[in-house]
Design a protein around this motif. Structure first.
Motif, PDB file in Angstrom:
ATOM      1  N   ALA A 144       0.478  -7.772 -12.295  1.00 39.07           N
ATOM      2  CA  ALA A 144      -0.887  -7.557 -12.789  1.00 39.07           C
ATOM      3  C   ALA A 144      -0.830  -6.818 -14.121  1.00 39.07           C
ATOM      4  O   ALA A 144      -0.189  -5.766 -14.227  1.00 39.07           O
ATOM      5  N   ALA A 145      -1.491  -7.358 -15.127  1.00 43.52           N
ATOM      6  CA  ALA A 145      -1.533  -6.704 -16.432  1.00 43.52           C
ATOM      7  C   ALA A 145      -2.385  -5.436 -16.351  1.00 43.52           C
ATOM      8  O   ALA A 145      -3.371  -5.387 -15.599  1.00 43.52           O
ATOM      9  N   PRO A 146      -2.036  -4.401 -17.098  1.00 44.35           N
ATOM     10  CA  PRO A 146      -2.844  -3.170 -17.085  1.00 44.35           C
ATOM     11  C   PRO A 146      -4.258  -3.429 -17.593  1.00 44.35           C
ATOM     12  O   PRO A 146      -4.471  -4.240 -18.486  1.00 44.35           O
ATOM     13  N   ARG A 147      -5.198  -2.735 -17.006  1.00 42.79           N
ATOM     14  CA  ARG A 147      -6.581  -2.837 -17.479  1.00 42.79           C
ATOM     15  C   ARG A 147      -6.752  -2.108 -18.807  1.00 42.79           C
ATOM     16  O   ARG A 147      -6.046  -1.140 -19.100  1.00 42.79           O
ATOM     17  N   SER A 148      -7.723  -2.553 -19.588  1.00 40.87           N
ATOM     18  CA  SER A 148      -8.066  -1.869 -20.837  1.00 40.87           C
ATOM     19  C   SER A 148      -8.977  -0.685 -20.512  1.00 40.87           C
ATOM     20  O   SER A 148     -10.109  -0.872 -20.044  1.00 40.87           O
TER      21      SER A 148
END
Length: 313
Positions: A144-148
């Motif tokens: 999962a890509a990190p959230r902004s």
């Protein structure tokens, strides 16, 4: 997506009677009752020693099958109990179930976590960092890509105005997180670890003396941003306890503060959505989580962030 049949007490009773061989073919079998009274029940208490979880759709069934192997991978690394399966299979075509042994204790919503319990949480966070990513990849754990944090901050600013009009929150409190501050707290490259992703109060098993005895529901685990688990703990046990546990686990100021602000922004957004008729979580729970996440902590006074992995004094 095929609509799952709605499980009933009779459905559950017939299934567990066959699994546990209790009551004979025509006997009453063990007592069964849904964990939650509202909505369709897919998680059931079975007697006093077991819990039955039914996958409501095929995506959930895929995650549940993966969870069985993932729990075996995680168990040697963490100091708290991970549920042990008694039986698993399909309760409806394509839809899985797991019958697990109940982990004794209450939840973090029922019992406060003690200082020793914070050390248990530190062991949990540290243990998740030790799980080899390659082994998690081999089980199909998604990345999962990190959230902004900046995008979330902007959403929270608008939501805070909505809460301020309802006298639920003081909107200027969000001014503590500026755009440059959010940029400084961006997730660092190559920092992905195994993340439980649902470390909420109902998934932490806590004994009456405040020790954390177990962690439930490993179906949403990802390889991703460790700050998400720090944020989850802030909602479950408060920001102070969450940051102390993360610091004991070896995390530096940056991921701790990132987790803190993820939790704070999330609680503002989710409560505003609930007041607008969206979301399913009860408003009292969301208010409690907002209060926990917005606890003032000493670490917020840190002006120069150390690199990840440096110990905090």
């Amino acid at each position: 997506m095929t609509q799952a049949p709605t499980p009933t007490a009779d459905t559950v009773r017939r299934l567990v009677r066959a699994l546990l061989k209790e009551g004979g073919a025509g006997g009453p079998g063990p007592e069964v009752r849904p964990v939650r009274e509202e909505g369709a029940a897919f998680t059931w208490w079975v007697g006093t020693r077991h819990v039955l979880r039914l996958a409501p759709d095929r995506d959930a069934a895929v995650r549940q099958r993966r969870e069985l192997r993932l729990r075996d991978l995680v168990r040697p690394h963490v100091p708290v109990a991970v549920p042990t399966g008694v039986a698993h299979g399909e309760w409806s075509p394509g839809l899985t179930y797991t019958l697990d042994t109940k982990v004794p204790g209450g939840t973090a919503e029922e019992h406060d976590v003690s200082a020793v319990g914070e050390a248990d949480l530190a062991g949990l966070l540290g243990g998740l960092r030790e799980v080899p990513p390659r082994q998690a990849d081999a089980l199909g754990v998604p990345r999962a890509a990190p959230r902004s944090l900046e995008a979330l901050r902007r959403m929270a600013v608008a939501a805070a105005e909505r809460l301020a009009r309802a006298d639920e929150f003081e909107a200027p409190r969000l001014h503590q997180l500026t755009p440059p501050g959010a940029a400084q707290l961006a997730a660092q490259p190559a920092s992905a670890v195994l993340v439980h992703h649902r470390l909420r109060g109902e998934h932490l098993v806590v004994s009456a003396d405040g020790r954390v005895r177990g962690v439930l529901d490993w179906t949403d685990v990802v390889l991703g941003d460790p700050a998400e688990d720090i944020a989850g703990l802030a909602l479950a046990v408060g920001s102070g306890a969450a940051v102390r546990a993360a610091t004991l686990a070896g995390y530096g100021a940056r991921p701790c503060l990132r987790g803190l602000w993820l939790a704070r922004c999330d609680t503002v957004v989710r409560l505003a959505e609930r007041l607008d008729g969206r979301g399913i979580d009860p408003a009292p729970l969301l208010r409690t989580q907002l209060r926990r996440a917005w606890e003032a902590i000493l670490l917020e006074r840190v002006t120069e962030l150390r690199e990840d992995g440096e110990e905090e004094g």
